[in-house]
Design an enzyme around this catalytic site. Structure first.
Site, mmCIF file in Angstrom:
data_model
loop_
_atom_site.group_PDB
_atom_site.id
_atom_site.type_symbol
_atom_site.label_atom_id
_atom_site.label_comp_id
_atom_site.label_asym_id
_atom_site.label_seq_id
_atom_site.Cartn_x
_atom_site.Cartn_y
_atom_site.Cartn_z
ATOM 1 N N HIS A 29 43.460 14.149 77.191
ATOM 2 C CA HIS A 29 42.264 13.605 77.256
ATOM 3 C C HIS A 29 42.046 12.682 75.704
ATOM 4 C CE1 HIS A 29 38.165 12.659 78.392
ATOM 5 N NE2 HIS A 29 37.751 12.956 77.246
ATOM 6 N N HIS B 51 40.041 8.788 73.958
ATOM 7 C CA HIS B 51 39.316 7.761 74.215
ATOM 8 C C HIS B 51 39.751 6.813 72.942
ATOM 9 C CE1 HIS B 51 36.341 9.346 76.890
ATOM 10 N NE2 HIS B 51 36.356 10.458 76.263
ATOM 11 N N ARG C 121 26.427 10.005 69.363
ATOM 12 C CA ARG C 121 26.725 9.008 70.548
ATOM 13 C C ARG C 121 26.494 7.810 70.182
ATOM 14 N NH1 ARG C 121 24.655 9.220 76.903
ATOM 15 N NH2 ARG C 121 22.755 9.221 75.978
ATOM 16 N N TYR D 255 36.467 3.919 80.117
ATOM 17 C CA TYR D 255 35.168 3.202 80.713
ATOM 18 C C TYR D 255 34.757 1.855 80.153
ATOM 19 C CZ TYR D 255 33.173 6.070 76.904
ATOM 20 O OH TYR D 255 32.972 6.627 75.686
ATOM 21 N N HIS E 239 32.938 9.665 85.075
ATOM 22 C CA HIS E 239 32.608 10.125 83.530
ATOM 23 C C HIS E 239 32.023 11.239 83.364
ATOM 24 C CE1 HIS E 239 30.128 9.981 80.169
ATOM 25 N NE2 HIS E 239 31.159 9.321 79.504
ATOM 26 N N ARG F 240 26.311 12.918 85.104
ATOM 27 C CA ARG F 240 24.996 12.227 84.785
ATOM 28 C C ARG F 240 25.359 10.728 85.037
ATOM 29 N NH1 ARG F 240 26.822 13.933 79.782
ATOM 30 N NH2 ARG F 240 27.375 11.953 78.285
ATOM 31 N N HIS G 163 34.560 14.589 82.808
ATOM 32 C CA HIS G 163 33.726 15.406 81.573
ATOM 33 C C HIS G 163 32.757 16.288 82.512
ATOM 34 C CE1 HIS G 163 34.043 11.424 79.042
ATOM 35 N NE2 HIS G 163 34.773 12.718 78.203
ATOM 36 N N GLU H 33 29.967 19.600 79.068
ATOM 37 C CA GLU H 33 30.152 19.570 77.832
ATOM 38 C C GLU H 33 28.951 19.830 76.969
ATOM 39 O OE1 GLU H 33 31.999 16.378 74.436
ATOM 40 O OE2 GLU H 33 31.469 15.696 76.524
ATOM 41 N N HIS I 72 36.562 19.655 78.876
ATOM 42 C CA HIS I 72 35.544 20.532 78.143
ATOM 43 C C HIS I 72 35.403 21.835 79.092
ATOM 44 C CE1 HIS I 72 35.528 17.209 75.165
ATOM 45 N NE2 HIS I 72 34.743 16.539 76.161
ATOM 46 N N ASP J 165 40.795 13.736 72.620
ATOM 47 C CA ASP J 165 39.470 13.419 72.676
ATOM 48 C C ASP J 165 39.048 12.076 71.788
ATOM 49 O OD1 ASP J 165 37.199 13.000 73.929
ATOM 50 O OD2 ASP J 165 36.310 14.858 73.553
#
Length: 456
Positions: free
Chosen positions: A69, A71, A92, A131, A214, A217, A241, A244, A278, A329
């Site tokens: 995993h 990003h 975030r 993404y 993703h 949500r 995900h 998490e 996660h 990650d």
């Protein structure tokens, strides 16, 4: 034999002599490994001295590591997000600001340097959870997959395998439109996502095109099955995900009256081709659902503790039937040995008991089980027919110096760090030799330049 850099896809023939090699259950001294066409053609033990023409790998050689995993653009956040306090949600916002500055060219530069750092850490394959699809504001590039193709090109230049997990990211939350940062992530509908993702191609066995949701949500419940079917019809990995944050669980319960895991199960997302990332805040029923369906679990301990996410029930998940893999990650550090031992040490802190996994089991999570989660079930072993991916750890550093390992992988898993990697071989190609990348001369400089370009 001194290998020269060869174009991606060119078959490689070579012979490697390893002073010590982990063969899945134990360590053998004096192992000779023949490579043909980028795969292991033969393994011979008891070879006390290297034969003429063999490339010598001094140290403990293990199968190439799999970073399940990643990003890549989060590498630009390292250190900058360590200032002050906050939560996942405040972190975030900083991540969004960095994402807004990336272009296909700057993303290529950053990913190339990040993947080279992975190669230096002994990682031979990465799962890129991708993404960042469109230009700021959500306008598609002339080439709708310009960002994904930049990542594929970056991995090729850095010399590692990539599973590009093209990610559906359609909403800000349950019933919420994407916010201004998220518009460049969104294809609006799952059908439009599938149409764009279908244009991506892998050109050889170094590139796998997979899929990702993703999170529950970010993909409306009625569109989860579209993404799952796309992956299942192509028999490619599907990642998501999952739980998490407790806030995600609470919002899912409020919107759907069920946990995220149950929601995924009800829409056909779970299964042996799927990996939950996660899997931190799970109910007993969630664990049973994941285990019974053979859905994988990717733990990312350095990120989970960096973001104060919590300690996931890794041992319970594995006991229920969920295969474990590991990822870096957000790249707070890039070190799969640290991820492996952190999973064990976190469980010790949670339970007050030592020894939940052997060193060999942790190493399998960092190699064979990770490769399987990335769509390469034949990877992660030093056996004939497997991809010729190798990682050699020094046994004479200040961290690893001591008794030569005779039985197990403890020297690598419980003592070594990424800084102890001396050699990395991918598909038979010597990508890292004596601790130096053979294709990118100055990896620290490339990282510094790529990160600085995003902070001007």
């Amino acid at each position: 034999m001194q290998l020269t850099t060869q174009p991606t896809g060119t078959p490689v023939t070579a012979t490697y002599w390893m002073s010590h090699a982990w063969l899945g259950t134990h360590v053998e001294p004096g192992v000779l490994l023949d490579v043909s066409g980028g795969r292991i053609a033969g393994v011979r033990t008891g070879v006390g001295t290297p034969p003429p023409g063999a490339t010598v790998l001094h140290g403990l050689t293990v199968p190439g590591l799999a970073n399940t995993h990643s990003h890549a653009f989060h590498r630009a956040l390292r250190s900058t997000v360590q200032v002050g306090s906050g939560t996942f949600w405040t972190w975030r916002e900083t991540m969004y600001r960095t994402a807004s500055r990336l272009t296909p060219d700057t993303y290529y530069d950053l990913a190339r340097a990040t993947y080279a750092e992975m190669a230096l850490a002994g990682i031979t394959a990465v799962g890129e959870f991708h993404y960042l699809h469109h230009a700021p504001g959500g306008t598609p590039y002339d080439n709708p997959n310009a960002m994904g193709e930049a990542l594929i090109a970056a991995a090729s230049e850095a010399g590692i395998r990539i599973t590009l997990l093209d990610t559906a990211y359609l909403a800000a939350g349950f019933g919420e439109e994407p916010n201004r940062h998220q518009t460049r992530f969104s294809d609006v509908t799952a059908d439009a996502w599938a149409e764009r993702a279908s244009l991506l191609e892998g050109d050889d066995d170094l590139v796998v095109i997979g899929a990702a949701i993703h999170s529950v949500r970010a993909v409306p419940a009625g569109q989860l099955a579209t993404v799952a079917r796309w992956a299942q019809e192509r028999a490619v990995p599907l990642h998501v995900h999952l739980s998490e944050q407790t806030a995600e669980n609470d919002a899912c319960l409020a919107a759907h009256g069920r946990t995220p895991t149950r929601l995924l199960a009800d829409h056909g997302v779970l299964g042996p081709g799927t990996t939950g990332i996660h899997n931190t805040h799970l109910t007993a029923e969630d664990i049973e659902l994941l285990g019974a369906s053979r859905t994988g679990t990717c733990m990312c301990p350095t990120t989970e503790r960096d973001l104060a996410d919590g300690i996931g029930p890794a041992a319970a998940l594995q006991g229920a039937g969920s295969p474990l893999s590991l990822g870096s990650d957000s790249h707070a550090v890039i070190d799969l040995f640290e991820e492996a031992r952190a999973m064990e040490l976190n469980e010790r802190l949670r339970t007050h008991v030592r020894g939940h996994w052997t060193a060999s089991a942790l190493l399998r999570a960092a190699s064979a089980d990770g490769h399987a989660a990335l769509g390469r079930p034949d990877g992660g072993t030093l056996e004939p027919g497997a991809p010729a991916d190798l990682t050699t750890v020094a046994l004479d550093s200040v961290r690893t110096a001591g008794p030569v390992p005779r039985l197990g992988a403890e020297a690598a898993v419980f003592a070594a760090t990424a800084a102890d990697v001396r050699h990395t071989v991918v598909a038979g190609r010597h990508i890292v030799r004596d601790g130096r990348h053979t294709r990118i001369e100055d990896v620290p400089g490339a990282l510094a330049s790529a990160v600085a370009a995003l902070h001007h």
